[in-house]
Design a protein around this motif. Sequence first.
Motif, PDB file in Angstrom:
ATOM      1  N   MET A   1       0.845  -1.215   0.000  1.00 25.88           N
ATOM      2  CA  MET A   1       0.000   0.000   0.000  1.00 25.88           C
ATOM      3  C   MET A   1       0.877   1.261   0.000  1.00 25.88           C
ATOM      4  SD  MET A   1      -2.713   1.254   2.898  1.00 25.88           S
ATOM      5  CE  MET A   1      -4.200   0.380   2.457  1.00 25.88           C
ATOM      6  N   VAL A   3       0.855   5.758  -0.261  1.00 25.45           N
ATOM      7  CA  VAL A   3      -0.007   6.906   0.053  1.00 25.45           C
ATOM      8  C   VAL A   3      -0.937   7.238  -1.117  1.00 25.45           C
ATOM      9  CG1 VAL A   3      -0.002   9.350   0.626  1.00 25.45           C
ATOM     10  CG2 VAL A   3       1.617   7.818   1.717  1.00 25.45           C
ATOM     11  N   SER A   6      -3.892   5.017  -1.323  1.00 25.15           N
ATOM     12  CA  SER A   6      -4.880   5.291  -0.269  1.00 25.15           C
ATOM     13  C   SER A   6      -5.713   6.519  -0.608  1.00 25.15           C
ATOM     14  CB  SER A   6      -4.176   5.518   1.068  1.00 25.15           C
ATOM     15  OG  SER A   6      -3.602   4.318   1.498  1.00 25.15           O
ATOM     16  N   ARG A   9      -8.234   5.611  -3.125  1.00 26.89           N
ATOM     17  CA  ARG A   9      -9.362   4.860  -2.568  1.00 26.89           C
ATOM     18  C   ARG A   9     -10.284   5.779  -1.762  1.00 26.89           C
ATOM     19  NH1 ARG A   9      -5.749   0.698  -2.371  1.00 26.89           N
ATOM     20  NH2 ARG A   9      -4.968   1.279  -0.327  1.00 26.89           N
ATOM     21  N   PHE A  10      -9.656   6.710  -1.054  1.00 24.12           N
ATOM     22  CA  PHE A  10     -10.411   7.690  -0.275  1.00 24.12           C
ATOM     23  C   PHE A  10     -11.314   8.513  -1.205  1.00 24.12           C
ATOM     24  CE2 PHE A  10     -11.672  10.551   2.819  1.00 24.12           C
ATOM     25  CZ  PHE A  10     -11.236  11.835   2.609  1.00 24.12           C
ATOM     26  N   ALA A  13     -14.131   6.449  -2.368  1.00 22.53           N
ATOM     27  CA  ALA A  13     -15.144   6.263  -1.318  1.00 22.53           C
ATOM     28  C   ALA A  13     -16.056   7.488  -1.256  1.00 22.53           C
ATOM     29  CB  ALA A  13     -14.476   6.022   0.026  1.00 22.53           C
ATOM     30  N   LEU A  14     -15.467   8.667  -1.369  1.00 22.42           N
ATOM     31  CA  LEU A  14     -16.266   9.897  -1.340  1.00 22.42           C
ATOM     32  C   LEU A  14     -17.199   9.961  -2.541  1.00 22.42           C
ATOM     33  CD1 LEU A  14     -13.914  12.748  -0.122  1.00 22.42           C
ATOM     34  CD2 LEU A  14     -15.870  11.747   1.046  1.00 22.42           C
ATOM     35  N   CYS A  17     -20.080   7.877  -2.004  1.00 23.69           N
ATOM     36  CA  CYS A  17     -21.073   8.573  -1.175  1.00 23.69           C
ATOM     37  C   CYS A  17     -21.933   9.485  -2.032  1.00 23.69           C
ATOM     38  CB  CYS A  17     -20.394   9.452  -0.122  1.00 23.69           C
ATOM     39  SG  CYS A  17     -19.719   8.517   1.240  1.00 23.69           S
TER      40      CYS A  17
ATOM     41  N   MET B   1       0.974  13.685   5.742  1.00 24.07           N
ATOM     42  CA  MET B   1       0.042  12.558   5.578  1.00 24.07           C
ATOM     43  C   MET B   1       0.783  11.222   5.705  1.00 24.07           C
ATOM     44  SD  MET B   1      -2.182  11.574   2.236  1.00 24.07           S
ATOM     45  CE  MET B   1      -3.657  12.586   2.419  1.00 24.07           C
ATOM     46  N   ASN B   2       0.261  10.321   6.469  1.00 23.50           N
ATOM     47  CA  ASN B   2       0.858   8.989   6.532  1.00 23.50           C
ATOM     48  C   ASN B   2      -0.190   7.935   6.178  1.00 23.50           C
ATOM     49  OD1 ASN B   2      -0.691   8.225   8.903  1.00 23.50           O
ATOM     50  ND2 ASN B   2       0.629   9.621  10.035  1.00 23.50           N
ATOM     51  N   VAL B   3       0.314   6.755   5.926  1.00 25.17           N
ATOM     52  CA  VAL B   3      -0.596   5.694   5.476  1.00 25.17           C
ATOM     53  C   VAL B   3      -1.715   5.450   6.495  1.00 25.17           C
ATOM     54  CG1 VAL B   3      -0.752   3.256   4.904  1.00 25.17           C
ATOM     55  CG2 VAL B   3       1.149   4.614   4.064  1.00 25.17           C
ATOM     56  N   SER B   6      -4.445   7.994   6.296  1.00 20.58           N
ATOM     57  CA  SER B   6      -5.290   7.809   5.117  1.00 20.58           C
ATOM     58  C   SER B   6      -6.287   6.688   5.322  1.00 20.58           C
ATOM     59  CB  SER B   6      -4.427   7.477   3.899  1.00 20.58           C
ATOM     60  OG  SER B   6      -3.685   8.610   3.539  1.00 20.58           O
ATOM     61  N   VAL B   7      -5.806   5.618   5.908  1.00 17.21           N
ATOM     62  CA  VAL B   7      -6.683   4.475   6.145  1.00 17.21           C
ATOM     63  C   VAL B   7      -7.824   4.889   7.073  1.00 17.21           C
ATOM     64  CG1 VAL B   7      -6.834   2.197   7.228  1.00 17.21           C
ATOM     65  CG2 VAL B   7      -4.934   2.735   5.713  1.00 17.21           C
ATOM     66  N   ARG B   9      -9.033   7.900   7.449  1.00 17.33           N
ATOM     67  CA  ARG B   9      -9.981   8.761   6.733  1.00 17.33           C
ATOM     68  C   ARG B   9     -10.873   7.933   5.801  1.00 17.33           C
ATOM     69  NH1 ARG B   9      -5.928  12.476   7.055  1.00 17.33           N
ATOM     70  NH2 ARG B   9      -4.961  11.791   5.141  1.00 17.33           N
ATOM     71  N   PHE B  10     -10.240   6.942   5.215  1.00 21.03           N
ATOM     72  CA  PHE B  10     -10.978   6.036   4.333  1.00 21.03           C
ATOM     73  C   PHE B  10     -12.096   5.340   5.112  1.00 21.03           C
ATOM     74  CE2 PHE B  10     -12.069   3.270   1.065  1.00 21.03           C
ATOM     75  CZ  PHE B  10     -11.811   1.949   1.347  1.00 21.03           C
ATOM     76  N   ALA B  13     -14.818   7.750   5.859  1.00 18.16           N
ATOM     77  CA  ALA B  13     -15.638   8.029   4.680  1.00 18.16           C
ATOM     78  C   ALA B  13     -16.663   6.912   4.483  1.00 18.16           C
ATOM     79  CB  ALA B  13     -14.751   8.161   3.439  1.00 18.16           C
ATOM     80  N   LEU B  14     -16.210   5.688   4.696  1.00 12.98           N
ATOM     81  CA  LEU B  14     -17.131   4.551   4.565  1.00 12.98           C
ATOM     82  C   LEU B  14     -18.226   4.621   5.625  1.00 12.98           C
ATOM     83  CD1 LEU B  14     -14.987   1.425   3.685  1.00 12.98           C
ATOM     84  CD2 LEU B  14     -16.625   2.645   2.255  1.00 12.98           C
ATOM     85  N   PHE B  16     -19.310   7.272   6.976  1.00 15.55           N
ATOM     86  CA  PHE B  16     -20.175   8.368   6.573  1.00 15.55           C
ATOM     87  C   PHE B  16     -21.209   7.855   5.567  1.00 15.55           C
ATOM     88  CE2 PHE B  16     -21.612  12.496   5.962  1.00 15.55           C
ATOM     89  CZ  PHE B  16     -21.579  12.855   4.629  1.00 15.55           C
TER      90      PHE B  16
END
Lengths: 342, 342
Positions: A1, A3, A6, A9-10, A13-14, A17, B1-3, B6-7, B9-10, B13-14, B16
Motif C-alpha cells: 500500500m 499513500v 490510499s 481509494r479515499f 469512497a467519497l 457517497c 500525511m501517513n498511510v 489515510s486508512v 480517513r478512508f 468516509a465509509l 459516513f
Amino acid sequence: MNVGGSVLRFARALLFCASLTPGVHASAQTDPLPSWNEGAAKEAIVDFVRETTTQGSPGYVPPAERVATFDQDGTLWVEHPIYAQVMYCLDRVPALVKAKPELGKVEPFKTVMSGNREAIAKLQPKDLEKILLATLTGMSVDQFSAEVKEWLAEARDPRWKRPYTDLTYLPMQEVLKYLRANGYRTYIVTGGGQDFVRVYAETTYGVPPEQVVGTAGGTKFAYGKDGKPFLTKEPKLLLNDDKAGKPEGIHLMIGRRPYAAFGNSDGDRQMLEYTKAGEGTRLAMVVQHDDAKREYAYGPAQGLPATRVGAFTQALYYEAKRDGWVVISMKDDWKRIFAFEP
Amino acid sequence: MNVGGSVLRFARALLFCASLTPGVHASAQTDPLPSWNEGAAKEAIVDFVRETTTQGSPGYVPPAERVATFDQDGTLWVEHPIYAQVMYCLDRVPALVKAKPELGKVEPFKTVMSGNREAIAKLQPKDLEKILLATLTGMSVDQFSAEVKEWLAEARDPRWKRPYTDLTYLPMQEVLKYLRANGYRTYIVTGGGQDFVRVYAETTYGVPPEQVVGTAGGTKFAYGKDGKPFLTKEPKLLLNDDKAGKPEGIHLMIGRRPYAAFGNSDGDRQMLEYTKAGEGTRLAMVVQHDDAKREYAYGPAQGLPATRVGAFTQALYYEAKRDGWVVISMKDDWKRIFAFEP
C-alpha cells in the motif's frame, strides 16, 4: 500500500457517497436520455431538471416538493388498438361465465363469448361498462391483484406478440429514471384503474403502489370465515381520474401541484393546465403519436387520423403551442421507441 | 500525511456512507426513544424495528414495503376536550356570518355566535355537520389552507394556552423519527379532514401531504376570471376515514398493508386488525389515556371515565390483549408527554 493508492481509494469512497445522494452530479457525466434525439423536447427536459434542482437557480424546487406526474396509456406505453385494461376485462369474461353460467345467456357477455371480433368491436359504452363492473368489482383486492398478475404473464399484444408490460416507451422510462435520480417523485396519474395499474407499476416503471393515482372505486371492509379482515372491490366510483378528474385526483392523493406533467391526449389537458398554472418553472409535455411505422399515428391534430382511443385534438395542439407546453414527436424526437428494438 | 491517517480517513468516509443509508446501525448507538420508560411497550417497538429491518431475520421487510400508520387525534396529539378541527370550525363561524349575515339568524350558527358555551356544548351531530360543511367546503383549496394556517398561528388550547401544534406527544414523535430512520414511511391515517391535517403535518410531524390519509371530500376543477385553473372544496364525501373507513382509506391512498399501526380508540380498531392480519411481523399499538394529571384520563376501558371524544372501550381492550396488540399506558410508559414540559 502506498499513500497515492490510499488517497485514490479515499477519493473513490467519497465519490461512492456522492452517488448515493440524488443530485444532478451523477447525471452530468453521461447522457441521461440516450434514446432521445437532440432537439427542443430533450432540451426542455434537461433544462427543466437543471433549473429546478440547481441550488441558487431562480427556479429551484426543494426536494420535498419535487413531484412529476405521468399519464400512462399512450404516454408511458402503447394504448392502441385498445387499452390493455379493456383487453383484460374482455379476457376475464370466460372465467366469469364459467362461474356464473347464466351470464353467458345475456348481453353483452353473450357477444364477448361468441368471439365475433366485429360484433365485439361494436359494443357500446354502456355494454363495456357492464363488462368492466363485472370483471373489476365483487372480488377481494388480493384476489383481483392475483388475477391481473396471472393475466399479465400470459397475455400478448396482438401486434408485437409480447407481454403488454414490454410495450413501454424507452425514452419515457429514461425520463422517469432521470427525474428520480434528481430527487423527483414520479407518479402515474391514469384514467385506468388504480388497482389494475398498481399490480405492475413497480416492476414495470419503478413506480410504487402509493404513487399510482387512477380511477378508483370504493372497497368494503369485512371479516372472512377465518375471522380475518379483508377488502372487497365495490361497484362504487370514488374518482374518475380523467380530464378534470386528474387534477382532482392529484389533490386527493398527493396534495401537491406537480412541477412536471406528461400526457398525450385530451384526457390530460386539465392536468397539464393545472401543472403549468403553478408558480416558478413548470414543465408540461404531450406525446404526439405520429409514427405509424414504429408505433401508431393518430391525432386528429396535425392531420393525423382520428381515433376513438387517446384523441389528441387540434384544440389541444393549439393550447400546447400557445401556453409553452412541449409537444414530443415520437417520429422525430425518439431514437428508439421500445427496449426490445434491435 | 501517513498511510495510517489515510486508512483512518478512508474508514471514516465509509462510515459516513453507512450513516446516509437508513438502518438500525445509527440508532444502536443512542436510545432512539428517550421519553419512554423501560418496559413492554418500548421493548415492543425496538424489537419490531430490529426484526423487520435486520437482513436475514425471519421478519425482514424490504424497505419499499415499510409502511407505518398513525391515527392523529389522541394518538399523536391531544384530542380533549374536543378535536382541534372542531374548534377551528367553530372559530370560523364569525367570519362566515360576517360574509353572509343571513346565516347569523339561523341555527346552529345563531347558537355559536351567542358565545354561550353550555348551549354550544349541547349542539347535536346534525348541527355540527352543518357547521363543518359551511366552514370546510365552498372555498378554493388554496384559500382553505391559508385560513387553517392563520388559525393555527393564533389559536390556543384552553388548558395549556399553547398552539395546538405544541400538543403533540413527544414519545410518539420519537417513534415517528425512529421508524423513519429505519426506512419506514410514516403515514397519518386520521378521521380528521385530510386537507386540514395536511396544512401542518409536515412541519409538526415531518409527515408530508402525500402521506396524510384523512376524511376527504371531493374537489371541483374550474377556471378563474384570470383563466387559471383552481380546485374548490365540494360538499361531497369521498372517504369517511374512520373505523372500517381506515383500512379502506389505506388501500385507496397507499395500496399496501401497514406493518405497524398506532391508534387510541374504537375508531382505530379496523386499522389495527387489518395491520395485524398481515403475514410476518406486525405491530399494533393502542395509546391508553390514563394520566389525568399530565394529560387526560378516559376510557371507558379499565374503569376510566367514559368520553364522547376518542372512546377506548373495554371490548377494544380485550381484543388488544387477546390479539397481541400492545397497550401503551401514558402514565406508566411515558417519561415525558410534551416537549414543553420542564
